[in-house]
Design an enzyme around this catalytic site. Structure first.
Site, PDB file in Angstrom:
ATOM      1  CB  VAL A 168      -0.346   0.001   1.230  1.00  0.00           C
ATOM      2  CG1 VAL A 168      -1.905   1.252   1.545  1.00  0.00           C
ATOM      3  CG2 VAL A 168      -1.871  -0.794   1.104  1.00  0.00           C
TER       4      VAL A 168
ATOM      5  CD  GLU B 266     -14.163   5.736   3.088  1.00  0.00           C
ATOM      6  OE1 GLU B 266     -14.393   4.461   3.269  1.00  0.00           O
ATOM      7  OE2 GLU B 266     -14.341   6.742   3.683  1.00  0.00           O
TER       8      GLU B 266
ATOM      9  CB  ILE C  38     -15.613  -0.166  -0.858  1.00  0.00           C
ATOM     10  CG1 ILE C  38     -14.954  -0.929  -1.600  1.00  0.00           C
ATOM     11  CG2 ILE C  38     -17.261   0.353  -0.846  1.00  0.00           C
ATOM     12  CD1 ILE C  38     -15.983  -2.134  -1.790  1.00  0.00           C
TER      13      ILE C  38
ATOM     14  CG  ASP D 116      -9.250  -8.599   7.151  1.00  0.00           C
ATOM     15  OD1 ASP D 116      -8.333  -7.777   6.888  1.00  0.00           O
ATOM     16  OD2 ASP D 116     -10.451  -8.453   6.531  1.00  0.00           O
TER      17      ASP D 116
ATOM     18  CE  LYS E 282     -10.982  -5.313   6.671  1.00  0.00           C
ATOM     19  NZ  LYS E 282     -10.973  -6.369   4.721  1.00  0.00           N
TER      20      LYS E 282
ATOM     21  N   GLY F 242      -6.083  -4.440  -1.609  1.00  0.00           N
ATOM     22  CA  GLY F 242      -4.825  -3.668  -3.125  1.00  0.00           C
ATOM     23  C   GLY F 242      -4.367  -2.926  -3.434  1.00  0.00           C
TER      24      GLY F 242
END
Length: 444
Positions: free
Chosen positions: A26, A141, A148, A213, A217, A318
């Protein structure tokens, strides 16, 4: 004769100076976009955005972005403590040293953009308190669902509405695995191996396939949606390792598909409104919008009082998609710095209790292997009735010495449904309860 006026000189706006923590998948994409889109970013922010340092664990590694060697440092603490850093972008992940570095950055006057779902779900309250005390921004975000845009709509666009339910596919690895099991008929192990070969799953896939994970979230989504502090420890978590090819096939026979869902809802608790937050595999009808989410994509389905039903869909992981979300936050934070304001902080005014899983209302799909004898079906139905669990459908398969009953319940508390399953397992004519899975998105 008119007076001659000199052209007005507009003072140059000083750049917004950015420190980057991490230059992996990232971080390298964040650095690349900062360089490639420098002119556009400057126009959107109102000032140049300048990368002034990148903290990494090791120097000299080949990276996916070409940056001057002098930008790199292994001293992350010194970088975030610099007086000339306006924004710190944290994409290293994990709890420490990320937490200490973010707190140090805020204390030294920098705003923070983070993609760290695990830290926010475990100790977000500490970070928000530090940001408020410093009068700085903490934006995140990219912590949920990659590119998204879902957190900003919950925090801002729906601020005038009442969100009642958030249900989503927020982990691309597990969605890819379950999609392969559905479309090709393979088992969990084979689908996981394919996901690893294609780079969708890590060599150690535990965080994904065991639901850690997705639970982090879910905690973030529930906190924003219901203005209540929800941590990862509050989220009921089950993974997909026990989902079998037979489960997927049974779902198909019902016109359903199996997905790992993060479900956050506003419930009626024993003392008033409450929040439920859970992650587990579930059957959903193929007509449901989430059923069509394929491969490694993510989607979040939001229900609210006034707006009704909203769907957010896109790549959930990604380097480039996540970097897109990071830069969106960076633009907002940089604008706030120039305007000398800070954005909305934590909203936890509701302070609702979080229900235990047993109090949550859900439905079960149960496969029971039984002796093929008269009266067995009646005894199974009685086990459900004893705990006030109503049966919606029951189907019997097989002939000879043994048979299989497939029972789908109406909505009941998870505790009553779980107790019913345990009762079935103790019955003399029940050989095995071979599968138990929750059912979502169906009335009843």
């Amino acid at each position: 004769m008119s007076a001659v006026t000199s052209p007005q000189i507009v003072p140059a706006v000083p750049p917004v100076r950015v420190a980057l923590l991490g230059c992996g998948v990232v971080g390298s994409q964040v650095a690349r976009l900062l360089s490639e889109q420098a002119d556009d970013l400057a126009a959107r922010v109102g000032a140049p955005v300048e990368l002034v340092g990148v903290a990494v664990r090791r120097l000299g590694l080949k990276r996916d972005v070409d940056l001057p060697a002098e930008l790199f440092t292994t001293d992350a603490e010194a970088l975030v403590s610099r007086d000339d850093v306006d924004v710190v972008v944290e994409v290293v992940g994990g709890i420490e040293p990320a937490r200490s570095l973010i707190l140090s950055a805020l204390r030294h006057g920098a705003s923070v953009v983070s993609a760290n779902k695990a830290l926010l779900a475990e100790d977000g309250a500490t970070l928000f308190a530090a940001a408020e005390a410093a009068g700085r921004d903490l934006y995140y975000e990219a912590a949920v669902a990659g590119a998204i845009p879902i957190l900003r709509p919950l925090r801002e666009s729906l601020a005038g509405d009442q969100v009642t339910r958030v249900i989503g596919i927020v982990n691309g690895t597990t969605n890819f695995i379950l999609d392969r099991m559905d479309t090709s008929g393979t088992g969990f192990t084979e689908a996981l191996e394919e996901a690893q070969q294609l780079g969708y799953a890590e060599a150690d896939p535990t965080a994904d396939v065991e639901g850690f994970d997705a639970a982090a979230k879910a905690a973030i989504l529930a906190s924003l949606a219901f203005h209540t502090r929800v941590t990862a420890a509050d989220v009921h978590r089950e993974g997909i390792a026990e989902v079998s090819a037979a489960d997927v096939a049974s779902a198909r026979e019902m016109g359903c598909v199996v997905k790992l869902l993060a479900i956050c809802a506003l419930e009626h608790g024993p003392d008033g409104p409450a929040v439920s937050a859970r992650v587990h595999p579930a059957m959903i009808p193929r007509s449901h919008p989430l059923a069509s989410v394929r491969e490694a994509y993510n989607a979040v389905f939001v229900e609210s009082r006034a707006a009704g039903q909203l769907m957010f869909y896109g790549p959930g992981a990604g380097g480039a998609p996540t970097a897109s979300a990071v830069l969106g936050d960076l633009v907002t934070v940089a604008r706030n710095r120039l305007a000398e304001v800070s954005g909305a902080g934590e909203s936890a005014y509701a302070g609702l209790p979080v229900l235990p899983m047993g109090a949550t209302q859900t439905r079960y799909h149960v496969q029971v292997d039984v002796d093929d004898k008269p009266g067995v079906l009646a005894s199974v139905a009685h086990a459900f009735a004893e705990r006030n669990v109503s049966i919606q459908t029951v189907r019997q398969e097989g002939r000879g010495d043994d048979a299989q009953l497939v029972v789908v319940s109406h909505t009941a508390s998870d505790a009553d449904l779980a107790a019913t399953v345990e009762s079935l397992r103790s019955m003399p004519n029940v050989r095995d309860v071979s599968s138990v899975m929750r059912v979502e998105g169906v009335d009843g």
